[in-house]
Scaffold this motif. Structure first.
Motif, PDB file in Angstrom:
ATOM      1  N   ASN A 324      39.324   5.186 -53.221  1.00 31.52           N
ATOM      2  CA  ASN A 324      39.758   3.804 -53.415  1.00 31.52           C
ATOM      3  C   ASN A 324      38.804   3.037 -54.330  1.00 31.52           C
ATOM      4  OD1 ASN A 324      41.870   4.323 -51.676  1.00 31.52           O
ATOM      5  ND2 ASN A 324      40.838   3.480 -49.886  1.00 31.52           N
ATOM      6  N   ALA A 325      37.511   3.317 -54.205  1.00 26.26           N
ATOM      7  CA  ALA A 325      36.539   2.675 -55.096  1.00 26.26           C
ATOM      8  C   ALA A 325      36.785   3.092 -56.547  1.00 26.26           C
ATOM      9  CB  ALA A 325      35.121   3.042 -54.670  1.00 26.26           C
ATOM     10  N   GLN A 326      37.126   4.361 -56.751  1.00 25.11           N
ATOM     11  CA  GLN A 326      37.433   4.840 -58.096  1.00 25.11           C
ATOM     12  C   GLN A 326      38.691   4.165 -58.637  1.00 25.11           C
ATOM     13  OE1 GLN A 326      35.524   7.160 -59.996  1.00 25.11           O
ATOM     14  NE2 GLN A 326      36.856   6.274 -61.566  1.00 25.11           N
ATOM     15  N   SER A 327      39.704   4.020 -57.785  1.00 25.82           N
ATOM     16  CA  SER A 327      40.940   3.341 -58.202  1.00 25.82           C
ATOM     17  C   SER A 327      40.669   1.879 -58.548  1.00 25.82           C
ATOM     18  CB  SER A 327      41.985   3.426 -57.087  1.00 25.82           C
ATOM     19  OG  SER A 327      42.375   4.758 -56.849  1.00 25.82           O
ATOM     20  N   LEU A 328      39.820   1.239 -57.763  1.00 33.86           N
ATOM     21  CA  LEU A 328      39.451  -0.153 -58.033  1.00 33.86           C
ATOM     22  C   LEU A 328      38.782  -0.278 -59.399  1.00 33.86           C
ATOM     23  CD1 LEU A 328      39.060  -3.095 -56.844  1.00 33.86           C
ATOM     24  CD2 LEU A 328      36.790  -2.312 -56.138  1.00 33.86           C
ATOM     25  N   TYR A 329      37.846   0.622 -59.670  1.00 38.01           N
ATOM     26  CA  TYR A 329      37.141   0.598 -60.957  1.00 38.01           C
ATOM     27  C   TYR A 329      38.109   0.847 -62.116  1.00 38.01           C
ATOM     28  CZ  TYR A 329      34.104   1.957 -64.792  1.00 38.01           C
ATOM     29  OH  TYR A 329      33.501   2.049 -66.021  1.00 38.01           O
ATOM     30  N   ASP A 330      38.957   1.854 -61.962  1.00 34.50           N
ATOM     31  CA  ASP A 330      39.907   2.179 -63.029  1.00 34.50           C
ATOM     32  C   ASP A 330      40.850   1.013 -63.314  1.00 34.50           C
ATOM     33  OD1 ASP A 330      38.777   4.682 -63.179  1.00 34.50           O
ATOM     34  OD2 ASP A 330      40.325   5.664 -61.972  1.00 34.50           O
ATOM     35  N   PHE A 331      41.216   0.290 -62.271  1.00 32.42           N
ATOM     36  CA  PHE A 331      42.189  -0.791 -62.429  1.00 32.42           C
ATOM     37  C   PHE A 331      41.583  -2.011 -63.117  1.00 32.42           C
ATOM     38  CE2 PHE A 331      44.780  -4.384 -61.002  1.00 32.42           C
ATOM     39  CZ  PHE A 331      46.062  -3.909 -61.223  1.00 32.42           C
ATOM     40  N   PHE A 332      40.329  -2.341 -62.788  1.00 29.51           N
ATOM     41  CA  PHE A 332      39.745  -3.595 -63.267  1.00 29.51           C
ATOM     42  C   PHE A 332      38.746  -3.444 -64.414  1.00 29.51           C
ATOM     43  CE2 PHE A 332      41.094  -5.268 -59.087  1.00 29.51           C
ATOM     44  CZ  PHE A 332      41.680  -6.459 -59.501  1.00 29.51           C
ATOM     45  N   SER A 333      38.218  -2.256 -64.649  1.00 30.27           N
ATOM     46  CA  SER A 333      37.100  -2.123 -65.592  1.00 30.27           C
ATOM     47  C   SER A 333      37.461  -2.545 -67.012  1.00 30.27           C
ATOM     48  CB  SER A 333      36.577  -0.684 -65.591  1.00 30.27           C
ATOM     49  OG  SER A 333      37.601   0.223 -65.980  1.00 30.27           O
ATOM     50  N   ASP A 334      38.707  -2.334 -67.420  1.00 27.86           N
ATOM     51  CA  ASP A 334      39.114  -2.680 -68.785  1.00 27.86           C
ATOM     52  C   ASP A 334      39.828  -4.022 -68.873  1.00 27.86           C
ATOM     53  OD1 ASP A 334      38.064  -0.319 -69.766  1.00 27.86           O
ATOM     54  OD2 ASP A 334      39.931   0.793 -69.482  1.00 27.86           O
ATOM     55  N   ARG A 335      39.863  -4.745 -67.766  1.00 33.92           N
ATOM     56  CA  ARG A 335      40.550  -6.033 -67.780  1.00 33.92           C
ATOM     57  C   ARG A 335      39.573  -7.148 -68.148  1.00 33.92           C
ATOM     58  NH1 ARG A 335      45.718  -5.395 -65.770  1.00 33.92           N
ATOM     59  NH2 ARG A 335      46.028  -3.426 -64.643  1.00 33.92           N
ATOM     60  N   GLN A 336      40.105  -8.351 -68.236  1.00 32.64           N
ATOM     61  CA  GLN A 336      39.328  -9.474 -68.751  1.00 32.64           C
ATOM     62  C   GLN A 336      38.074  -9.746 -67.928  1.00 32.64           C
ATOM     63  OE1 GLN A 336      43.061 -11.461 -68.024  1.00 32.64           O
ATOM     64  NE2 GLN A 336      41.966 -13.225 -67.195  1.00 32.64           N
ATOM     65  N   GLY A 337      37.138 -10.438 -68.547  1.00 31.53           N
ATOM     66  CA  GLY A 337      35.815 -10.634 -67.975  1.00 31.53           C
ATOM     67  C   GLY A 337      35.777 -11.407 -66.680  1.00 31.53           C
TER      68      GLY A 337
END
Length: 372
Positions: A324-337
């Motif tokens: 779940n932590a990996q999914s969280l990172y994948d979902f938000f890492s490339d989104r706005q600041g």
């Protein structure tokens, strides 16, 4: 509270004396020929050790009792302090569960409330599927005596603290104690509560709706439809709030329905955020949540104030699960600041939890085995 809780000190005293006694007897057996000629000395020394052990047991008992004799404020503080130490990795989960074990015997209903809430939190964060059955024995051992004292049914004129305690007791026993009788009772209660029965307290009604959502299987989709239908039509604000707080559904179709319907009902921003948080809290396998959220994320964000947007990664709790932590990172890492500060906080918190959880697994298995 000191760093060493009385229960921990007592445990160490007993362990030390048992080790000393075992070592002495082992030495005597190895040198039995020598000791045969000195039976009186052996008898005296063994007697002294047994006396020391008896005194130690008294001290241990007093240590447990001292914790129970503390004020309500100190008992609650002991639980909170113990949990903070557990989250930092300063104590073992066994020690924390022992603190709950002792304070479950408290005569303060408010202490019992904190114990129950912590039992639920531990069940969500630190337990994996293989622990749940053994944890059920632990939960029943601690909470059934309190349920026998307060009773399953509400009665007029009871203080609010007992109303809340009963509701949370029933929730914990149904979900983590796997008590079928309690689950059936809450399921029946949920049906009546959805019909607008005002004799049921909102806190008990909420827990009944939560357990119904958790336990629903084949009829999950029908049930989630009913929840939204009643929430949209009822003039009862307490009932509407209870439904919003009970979105604990787990099957993909129901989750997709919740995502779609939440935009079509006049929920407030806070209500929408709460529904999201409950879905992530209840579902330990969260990939399906991100899958459905991907399609509607723009709509979700557009309906939230900037303050709520900035904490979304902390709302999407990974429940101390690596995937779940990996999914969280994948979902938000490339989104706005706007999401990045909250994302880093959640990832750091989860990393700490995962580290502690990994270290605690063998100890937890050993501790829960004693309850089976």
């Amino acid at each position: 509270m000191t760093d060493s809780l009385p229960v921990v000190i007592a445990s160490k005293w007993i362990s030390s004396v048992l080790w000393l006694l075992f070592s002495y007897i082992s030495q005597a057996l190895r040198k039995r020929c020598h000791y045969v000629h000195r039976p009186l000395a052996v008898l005296i020394k063994t007697g002294l050790l047994l006396l020391l052990f008896a005194c130690t047991c008294v001290k241990a008992s007093q240590g447990y009792q001292n914790l129970l004799d503390q004020s309500l404020l100190k008992q609650v503080s002991a639980i909170e302090s113990s949990r903070q130490k557990l989250d930092r990795g300063d104590i073992t989960i066994n020690e924390h569960l022992q603190v709950l074990e002792v304070l479950a015997k408290s005569q303060h209903p408010l202490t019992a409330q904190v114990v129950v809430d912590e039992i639920i939190n531990i069940g969500y964060v630190y337990l994996d599927q293989r622990h749940l059955y053994a944890y059920g024995y632990y939960v029943n051992a601690l909470l059934q005596p309190w349920l026998a004292q307060v009773g399953m049914k509400e009665s007029e004129g009871q203080p609010q603290e007992l109303i809340y305690l009963r509701a949370r007791l029933l929730r914990a026993l149904a979900q983590f104690g796997r008590d079928k009788r309690v689950s059936q009772y809450l399921g029946d209660l949920a049906v009546i509560y959805l019909q607008g029965n005002s004799t049921i307290s909102p806190v008990l009604g909420t827990e009944a709706l939560r357990i119904s959502a958790i336990n629903a299987s084949r009829n999950q989709q029908n049930l989630v439809h009913q929840y939204f239908k009643v929430a949209q039509a009822t003039p009862d604000e307490n009932l509407r709030k209870s439904i919003i707080q009970a979105m604990y559904f787990q099957d993909p179709t129901s989750i997709h329905y919740i995502f779609k319907q939440t935009h079509q009902i006049d929920f407030s921003s806070g209500e929408r955020l709460y529904i999201l948080q409950r879905l992530f809290w209840q579902n330990k396998e969260q990939h399906i949540l991100y899958q459905w959220l991907e399609d509607d994320f723009g709509k979700w964000v557009a309906q939230l104030p900037l303050l709520y947007q900035s904490v979304l990664p902390e709302v999407f709790t990974p429940s101390c699960q690596w995937d779940n932590a990996q999914s969280l990172y994948d979902f938000f890492s490339d989104r706005q600041g706007i999401f990045q500060s909250s994302l880093q906080k959640q990832l750091m918190k989860t990393a700490q939890c995962l580290q502690v959880k990994q270290l605690q697994k063998p100890l937890l298995n050993e501790f829960l085995a004693s309850y089976q």
